[in-house]
Enzyme design. Structure first.
Site, PDB file in Angstrom:
ATOM      1  N   ARG A 196      40.724  43.971  24.989  1.00 16.26           N
ATOM      2  CA  ARG A 196      42.174  44.150  25.004  1.00 16.26           C
ATOM      3  C   ARG A 196      42.802  43.337  23.875  1.00 16.26           C
ATOM      4  O   ARG A 196      42.136  42.475  23.286  1.00 16.26           O
ATOM      5  CB  ARG A 196      42.769  43.755  26.357  1.00 16.26           C
ATOM      6  CG  ARG A 196      42.662  42.289  26.662  1.00 16.26           C
ATOM      7  CD  ARG A 196      43.390  41.933  27.962  1.00 16.26           C
ATOM      8  NE  ARG A 196      43.258  40.517  28.228  1.00 16.26           N
ATOM      9  CZ  ARG A 196      43.668  39.925  29.345  1.00 16.26           C
ATOM     10  NH1 ARG A 196      44.232  40.630  30.312  1.00 16.26           N
ATOM     11  NH2 ARG A 196      43.537  38.627  29.505  1.00 16.26           N
ATOM     12  N   ASN A 207      52.263  41.583  27.085  1.00 14.90           N
ATOM     13  CA  ASN A 207      51.697  40.678  28.092  1.00 14.90           C
ATOM     14  C   ASN A 207      51.041  39.509  27.372  1.00 14.90           C
ATOM     15  O   ASN A 207      50.258  39.721  26.444  1.00 14.90           O
ATOM     16  CB  ASN A 207      50.646  41.412  28.938  1.00 14.90           C
ATOM     17  CG  ASN A 207      50.234  40.612  30.170  1.00 14.90           C
ATOM     18  OD1 ASN A 207      51.068  40.349  31.035  1.00 14.90           O
ATOM     19  ND2 ASN A 207      48.981  40.209  30.228  1.00 14.90           N
ATOM     20  N   GLU A 208      51.419  38.311  27.746  1.00 15.78           N
ATOM     21  CA  GLU A 208      50.797  37.105  27.184  1.00 15.78           C
ATOM     22  C   GLU A 208      50.590  37.240  25.671  1.00 15.78           C
ATOM     23  O   GLU A 208      49.448  37.239  25.181  1.00 15.78           O
ATOM     24  CB  GLU A 208      49.482  36.794  27.879  1.00 15.78           C
ATOM     25  CG  GLU A 208      49.643  36.410  29.336  1.00 15.78           C
ATOM     26  CD  GLU A 208      48.382  35.819  29.943  1.00 15.78           C
ATOM     27  OE1 GLU A 208      47.279  36.090  29.423  1.00 15.78           O
ATOM     28  OE2 GLU A 208      48.494  35.099  30.946  1.00 15.78           O
ATOM     29  N   GLU A 212      52.316  34.841  36.935  1.00 14.59           N
ATOM     30  CA  GLU A 212      50.932  35.075  37.356  1.00 14.59           C
ATOM     31  C   GLU A 212      50.312  33.777  37.820  1.00 14.59           C
ATOM     32  O   GLU A 212      50.446  32.746  37.157  1.00 14.59           O
ATOM     33  CB  GLU A 212      50.070  35.550  36.182  1.00 14.59           C
ATOM     34  CG  GLU A 212      50.237  36.961  35.742  1.00 14.59           C
ATOM     35  CD  GLU A 212      49.240  37.291  34.625  1.00 14.59           C
ATOM     36  OE1 GLU A 212      48.175  36.658  34.533  1.00 14.59           O
ATOM     37  OE2 GLU A 212      49.565  38.184  33.835  1.00 14.59           O
ATOM     38  N   TRP A 272      36.963  34.027  34.742  1.00  9.67           N
ATOM     39  CA  TRP A 272      36.697  33.755  33.324  1.00  9.67           C
ATOM     40  C   TRP A 272      36.242  32.329  33.034  1.00  9.67           C
ATOM     41  O   TRP A 272      36.152  31.942  31.874  1.00  9.67           O
ATOM     42  CB  TRP A 272      37.912  34.123  32.477  1.00  9.67           C
ATOM     43  CG  TRP A 272      39.255  33.818  33.082  1.00  9.67           C
ATOM     44  CD1 TRP A 272      40.062  34.696  33.735  1.00  9.67           C
ATOM     45  CD2 TRP A 272      39.945  32.557  33.106  1.00  9.67           C
ATOM     46  NE1 TRP A 272      41.223  34.077  34.162  1.00  9.67           N
ATOM     47  CE2 TRP A 272      41.165  32.761  33.786  1.00  9.67           C
ATOM     48  CE3 TRP A 272      39.654  31.277  32.622  1.00  9.67           C
ATOM     49  CZ2 TRP A 272      42.102  31.740  33.990  1.00  9.67           C
ATOM     50  CZ3 TRP A 272      40.584  30.270  32.828  1.00  9.67           C
ATOM     51  CH2 TRP A 272      41.790  30.505  33.503  1.00  9.67           C
ATOM     52  N   LYS A 305      36.964  42.523  37.954  1.00 11.10           N
ATOM     53  CA  LYS A 305      36.769  42.845  39.373  1.00 11.10           C
ATOM     54  C   LYS A 305      36.397  41.624  40.215  1.00 11.10           C
ATOM     55  O   LYS A 305      36.547  41.637  41.422  1.00 11.10           O
ATOM     56  CB  LYS A 305      35.774  43.987  39.560  1.00 11.10           C
ATOM     57  CG  LYS A 305      34.370  43.735  39.062  1.00 11.10           C
ATOM     58  CD  LYS A 305      33.513  44.973  39.334  1.00 11.10           C
ATOM     59  CE  LYS A 305      32.100  44.807  38.827  1.00 11.10           C
ATOM     60  NZ  LYS A 305      32.025  44.801  37.345  1.00 11.10           N
ATOM     61  N   PHE A 306      35.917  40.554  39.541  1.00  6.91           N
ATOM     62  CA  PHE A 306      35.608  39.341  40.312  1.00  6.91           C
ATOM     63  C   PHE A 306      36.832  38.446  40.506  1.00  6.91           C
ATOM     64  O   PHE A 306      36.744  37.387  41.109  1.00  6.91           O
ATOM     65  CB  PHE A 306      34.482  38.551  39.636  1.00  6.91           C
ATOM     66  CG  PHE A 306      33.148  39.246  39.722  1.00  6.91           C
ATOM     67  CD1 PHE A 306      32.441  39.244  40.913  1.00  6.91           C
ATOM     68  CD2 PHE A 306      32.622  39.912  38.622  1.00  6.91           C
ATOM     69  CE1 PHE A 306      31.212  39.891  41.007  1.00  6.91           C
ATOM     70  CE2 PHE A 306      31.398  40.563  38.711  1.00  6.91           C
ATOM     71  CZ  PHE A 306      30.694  40.565  39.909  1.00  6.91           C
ATOM     72  N   HIS A 307      37.966  38.852  39.941  1.00  4.21           N
ATOM     73  CA  HIS A 307      39.189  38.042  40.031  1.00  4.21           C
ATOM     74  C   HIS A 307      39.859  38.298  41.377  1.00  4.21           C
ATOM     75  O   HIS A 307      40.029  39.444  41.789  1.00  4.21           O
ATOM     76  CB  HIS A 307      40.125  38.442  38.882  1.00  4.21           C
ATOM     77  CG  HIS A 307      41.203  37.463  38.587  1.00  4.21           C
ATOM     78  ND1 HIS A 307      42.239  37.207  39.450  1.00  4.21           N
ATOM     79  CD2 HIS A 307      41.423  36.690  37.503  1.00  4.21           C
ATOM     80  CE1 HIS A 307      43.041  36.310  38.908  1.00  4.21           C
ATOM     81  NE2 HIS A 307      42.580  35.981  37.731  1.00  4.21           N
TER      82      HIS A 307
END
Ligand code: GAL
Length: 660
Positions: free
Chosen positions: A105, A143-144, A300, A308, A349-351
């Site tokens: 991204r 975003n950010e 957020e 991460w 997906k692990f977040h």
């Protein structure tokens, strides 16, 4: 606006049936706002100029029907593959000339004219379609900004940098003089010859590097502004923001804060690090200060683990709630998460999320629902109120951050670490600290700390002088006023004109190997880590001296009194404990600033006043008692003593608002 409670809602990752369940669960959790379409460009514009908005219409309308506000993202943070392939000129180039690939991204050069053209075209379409939609409560630009693409070194950026330089310096002669390009034969004949500071055999000209940091922050800001301008034209009255990232080195948030309608921030303290709540407190204080004390939104955070870090520890029971209340106490009018529903696929997906992959029969969901209920109850007494200032400010300055951490300085310096010691020391003394810009009006403060203010031009130094003249207490620490805004030394030595205010002269820097013992002794006693200076007191009293090293026997801590004010200089680096000792000395030495401290607060517990409420928040894993009395709003009872269980929170009001 109501109090915001919600998350990034990536509805496009889920089938329509899930959307119905989402709305039902959002209502159960008292969600008030959802951030929609953060990374949806490839669905909104599947091919060049072909737009598909119907799916987004349905999401926004459904949320609106349910009474949930939409923080509508512009989707520009990540361009679709077709755009990257069709227009490789939009891709990010690193300092070695590598072109970065799409596939993750933010693979984009923020200065790319092609990217800006496509991004603003999309934003125009979004604003035309949703700019008057009653469900849209705010615009969330990109975003950010800069998180994954802080600097670009390609040819297009080089051209934009040259224009930026021409705007700043007017002529190449002025640039040559102010950059000092006679050094190492670096003279330029025209702006055309100036390049970004790409990979080179050894270090670059410091003024060049500093300007490139300034330019890169401005380049990101200008990409933000291009979108914000369209939104302000087509969607007047709807506030525009973008999410900051705390102490984020690539973007000078003082400049950015002037261009958002409210401050919003993303914050991910590591649950495994015992005192990470202190860094989180510092980040919240920055956000409140960037907005001039006005409420801001925690845009957020995670409900539990992120994905991460090398090891992604879950938040312990109550920890998410404690950190949420910390943000509220320090000025937030919104608690949002990344993200609503845990992804089933993709790199995150692990977040953790508000709705965990494990479903709603889970600790995380129960904590989410409970916090939403509490926040809804608290809303009337919190919304729009201000965190009480304690009269103490720390100066924070991106120029100093960028300069202190350049190569070719007297030591490897860590600017934020220097700031952190002072903030955390104040935090441990029970003081809620504001941050100020070098140009801020200091008159509201009794004590101002300037840690490692590496870059300080004469106007800043003069402002400090008049602050002391008017009775303020100023504490300046080592490595302040090293250069002016052109990265050049002040004539006459470090500190420039501030040397007279402080009554000291710095003759020589004397950093030492950390294994060598150099200490500060006298009114305060501590070991330095690696920094000492050879200082002469010229009008200042010496309150502590160095022992060991080159500066042995010389002044380490000095004070120059000025009727009611005083100017202190600390010529050493300081851990949090050392900083606390220095602050205690300042607060106990007349004429002292009148600051309310609370050293009796147990460690790991913070106490912050906002509006009429006092927040007591424990970040400890055990139970702790605090001697406070009042009306405990959450427990709905009067108390003479507070018992905070692990990560417990108590909110005190002078008396109950609810009629008996
Ligand atoms: C932020 C980002 C989100 C998500 C989150 C994960 O940096 O804005 O999109 O990636 O981190 O922690």
């Amino acid at each position: 606006m109501p109090f915001w409670y919600g998350a990034d809602y990536n509805a496009e990752q889920w089938p329509a049936e899930t959307h119905e369940e989402d709305v039902r669960l959002m209502l159960e959790a008292n969600v008030t706002v959802a951030t929609v379409a953060v990374f949806a460009w490839s669905l909104l514009e599947p091919s060049d100029g072909e737009f598909e908005f119907e799916w987004l219409d349905r999401i926004i309308d459904r949320l609106y029907e349910a009474g949930i506000g939409v923080d509508l993202a512009t989707s520009t943070a990540t361009p679709p593959n077709w755009l990257s392939l069709q227009h490789p000129d939009t891709l990010l180039v690193d300092e070695w000339g590598h072109v970065l690939s799409p596939g993750s991204r933010q693979h984009v050069n923020p200065s790319s004219a092609t990217y800006r053209r496509y991004a603003t075209r999309l934003v125009r379409r979004l604003a035309e379609r949703y700019g008057q939609h009653p469900g849209v409560v705010a615009w969330h630009v990109g975003n950010e900004f800069g998180n994954d693409n802080p600097r670009d070194y390609g040819d297009e950026s080089a051209a934009v940098f040259r224009q930026w330089l021409e705007g700043k310096y007017g002529s190449i002669e002025v640039l040559n003089a102010r950059w000092g390009t006679t050094f190492w034969s670096q003279r330029y004949r025209s702006f055309e010859e100036v390049l970004p500071p790409r990979a080179a055999p050894t270090f670059h000209n410091p003024a060049h590097l500093l300007d490139y940091e300034r330019f890169s922050s401005d380049a990101l800001l200008s990409a933000y502004r291009a979108e914000a301008d369209v939104l302000r034209e087509l969607s007047p009255g709807v506030p525009v923001t973008t999410n900051f990232m705390g102490f984020f080195r690539p973007a000078d948030y003082w400049a950015w804060s002037r261009e958002v309608d409210f401050i919003s921030d993303d914050s991910y303290p590591d649950p495994a690090v015992e005192d990470s709540w202190m860094d989180a407190a510092m980040q919240r204080d920055l956000m409140r200060s960037l907005g001039g004390g006005r409420p801001w939104v925690l845009m957020e955070q995670s409900t539990s683990a992120v994905n991460w870090r090398p090891l992604n520890a879950p938040k312990r029971p109550g920890q998410m709630r404690a950190l949420s209340y910390q943000a509220v106490a320090r000025g937030a009018d919104g608690i949002m998460f990344f993200q609503w529903r845990q992804s089933q696929r993709g790199g995150e997906k692990f977040h953790s999320a508000m709705v965990p992959a494990a479903g709603t029969d889970s600790r995380i969901w129960r904590e989410v629902v409970e916090l939403g209920r509490e926040l809804r109850e608290l809303e009337p007494s919190v919304l729009g109120t201000k965190t009480e200032s304690s009269g103490v400010a720390i100066v924070i300055d991106w120029d100093s951050w960028w300069s202190a951490e350049q190569p070719s300085t007297p030591a490897r310096l860590d600017y934020i670490d220097a700031v952190r010691s002072w903030h955390h020391a104040l935090l441990n003394l029970g003081v809620t600290t504001d941050f100020v810009h070098v140009d801020s009006d200091l008159s509201a403060y009794d004590l101002v700390v300037a840690p490692m203010l590496f870059v300080a031009d004469e106007s800043t130094l003069a402002r400090f002088d008049s602050f002391v003249e008017r009775g303020g207490t100023l504490l300046v620490t080592a490595l302040t006023g090293v250069t002016d805004a052109d990265a050049a030394f002040h004539r006459g030595g470090p500190l420039g004109s501030l040397a007279a205010t402080l009554g000291v002269r710095v003759e020589e820097y004397a950093p030492h190997d950390p294994t060598e013992s150099v200490s500060v002794e006298g009114g305060v006693t501590f070991s330095t880590r690696h920094w000492a200076e050879v200082v002469h007191a010229e009008g200042a009293e010496v309150l502590a001296t160095f022992r060991g090293g080159l500066a042995d026997g010389g002044p380490a801590l000095t004070r120059k009194r000025n009727r009611t004010g005083s100017a202190w200089y600390l010529a050493a680096d300081a851990t949090e404990a050392a900083a606390r000792a220095v602050l205690n000395l300042i607060l106990n030495t007349a004429p002292n600033p009148v600051i309310h401290t609370d050293p009796a607060l147990p460690s790991g517990v913070e106490e912050v006043r906002r509006g009429t409420l006092t927040f007591l928040i424990s970040h400890r894993p055990d139970t702790v008692r605090v001697a406070r009395s009042g009306y405990d709003v959450l427990a709905d009872t009067a108390v003479d003593e507070i018992v905070l269980e692990a990560h417990g929170v108590a909110i005190l009001a002078a008396q109950s608002n609810t009629p008996d």
